[in-house]
Design an enzyme around this catalytic site. Structure first.
Site, short mmCIF file in Angstrom:
data_model
loop_
_atom_site.label_atom_id
_atom_site.label_comp_id
_atom_site.label_asym_id
_atom_site.label_seq_id
_atom_site.Cartn_x
_atom_site.Cartn_y
_atom_site.Cartn_z
N LYS A 54 0.84 -1.20 0.00
CA LYS A 54 0.00 0.00 0.00
C LYS A 54 0.87 1.25 0.00
O LYS A 54 0.65 2.18 -0.77
CB LYS A 54 -0.93 0.01 1.22
CG LYS A 54 -2.13 -0.90 1.09
CD LYS A 54 -2.85 -1.07 2.42
CE LYS A 54 -3.85 -2.22 2.31
NZ LYS A 54 -4.39 -2.64 3.59
N GLN A 98 -5.34 -1.50 9.43
CA GLN A 98 -5.24 -2.86 8.88
C GLN A 98 -5.92 -3.88 9.79
O GLN A 98 -5.68 -3.90 11.00
CB GLN A 98 -3.76 -3.22 8.66
CG GLN A 98 -3.53 -4.55 7.98
CD GLN A 98 -3.94 -4.57 6.52
OE1 GLN A 98 -3.94 -3.55 5.83
NE2 GLN A 98 -4.31 -5.74 6.03
N ASP A 121 -11.56 2.70 3.54
CA ASP A 121 -11.97 1.30 3.49
C ASP A 121 -13.48 1.16 3.29
O ASP A 121 -13.96 0.08 2.92
CB ASP A 121 -11.62 0.60 4.82
CG ASP A 121 -10.38 -0.26 4.74
OD1 ASP A 121 -10.06 -0.75 3.64
OD2 ASP A 121 -9.74 -0.45 5.79
N1 GUN Z 1 -7.13 -6.82 5.80
C1 GUN Z 1 -7.31 -7.54 4.67
N2 GUN Z 1 -7.94 -6.79 3.73
C2 GUN Z 1 -8.16 -5.60 4.29
C3 GUN Z 1 -8.76 -4.39 3.81
O1 GUN Z 1 -9.24 -4.28 2.67
N3 GUN Z 1 -8.78 -3.36 4.68
C4 GUN Z 1 -8.28 -3.45 5.94
N4 GUN Z 1 -8.36 -2.38 6.71
N5 GUN Z 1 -7.70 -4.54 6.41
C5 GUN Z 1 -7.65 -5.60 5.58
#
Ligand code: GUN
Length: 297
Positions: A54, A98, A121
């Protein structure tokens, strides 16, 4: 017949280019630099890989990346204080905590603390509600948004209207928002799950089949209507005969190719779309926070 392969990797690269162009235009025309903050608690190896990717792609798109790594034993109050500080920071337009979080932290409390307008998100109940009601200002969860962009590209403007869509899986992260997005495109939507009776027959009615259950190769070729478009959201690591591992989706892709009209591969299908959509959401959030028109991306 053999299915068209939907190249999510290439589509995501194109989307990142368009996001990069939008970022450059925001800088040039408005002096704005979109910023994304990612918070990782603990040392889950898969999460570390996601967070690194990311940050890398955020910087490559010309945006500011803020990364915060907190120890696994961090308590909820400390994480909430971090979220509140990021809510108040004008350089931060998007916040992502996350998941999964360690057991001592209530993830719902943390997601509820994020400013909905910075919730890239799309997990905050305010954004869930905006999406469900079609209200303006919704930030949409990245993985289902990526699936929708692939489907819109394949079906063209208005092309999804009236199609039978079956979403297998009812998670808050993928299944439920995917169903809302397809409904908004005027699909006839069925959400199937582990308790669905005669799941193969339900799937066989689908013009568009989205598999998001997290069970390796569960969807069989004879569950697929000939010519259907299959979106495979699964990313499952399974053992190979030689002792190594490989990634497979929720669909038996090899067999499905003989029946489907189009299918997303694993890897290289939906996966790369998720981070590209996160970048897109961050630009969208930045524009809204500053009252700047949202660029087409
Ligand atoms: N963990 C796995 N996929 C995601 C996601 O799309 N967003 C977040 N915040 N955590 C994750």
């Amino acid at each position: 017949m053999t299915a068209d392969i939907i190249d999510g990797k290439a589509f995501a690269a194109g989307l990142r280019e368009r996001v990069g162009g939008a970022v450059a235009a925001l800088k040039r025309d408005h002096g704005l630099a979109p910023g994304l903050a990612v918070v990782l608690v603990g040392e889950d190896p898969a999460s570390q890989v996601y967070v690194r990717n990311k940050a890398k792609q955020t910087v490559e798109a010309g945006m500011q990346s803020f990364e915060f790594r907190l120890p696994a034993e961090t308590d909820e109050a400390t994480l909430l204080a971090k979220v509140h500080a990021l809510n108040a920071d004008p350089a931060v337009h998007g916040i992502l905590v996350q998941l999964p979080l360690p057991d001592q932290i209530d993830a719902d409390q943390v997601l509820a603390a994020i400013d909905p307008d910075k919730d890239v998100d799309g997990f905050h109940v305010v954004n869930v509600g905006r999406l469900a009601t079609g209200s303006p200002g919704a930030l949409v969860p990245c993985t289902p948004l990526g699936c929708l962009l692939l489907l819109r590209d394949r079906f063209g403007p208005g092309g999804l209207s009236g199609k039978n869509a079956v979403v297998v899986g009812r998670s808050n992260i993928v299944g439920k928002p995917m169903a809302q997005l397809l409904l908004q495109e005027s699909c006839t939507v069925t959400v199937a799950h582990s308790r669905t009776q005669d799941l193969p027959a339900v799937c066989r009615a689908a013009d568009i089949l989205v598999a998001a259950v997290g069970r390796p190769q569960m969807v069989q070729a004879d569950w697929i209507k000939p010519g259907a478009t299959v979106i495979d959201v699964g990313i499952n690591r399974i053992a190979k005969e030689d002792g190594g591992t490989r990634l497979v989706g929720d669909v038996d892709t090899q067999a499905a190719k003989a029946v489907a009209g189009a299918i997303t591969p694993v890897p290289g299908g939906v996966g790369p779309m998720t981070i590209a959509c996160l970048l897109r959401n961050t630009v969208t959030a930045c524009c809204r926070q500053h009252g700047v028109p949202e660029p087409a991306m």
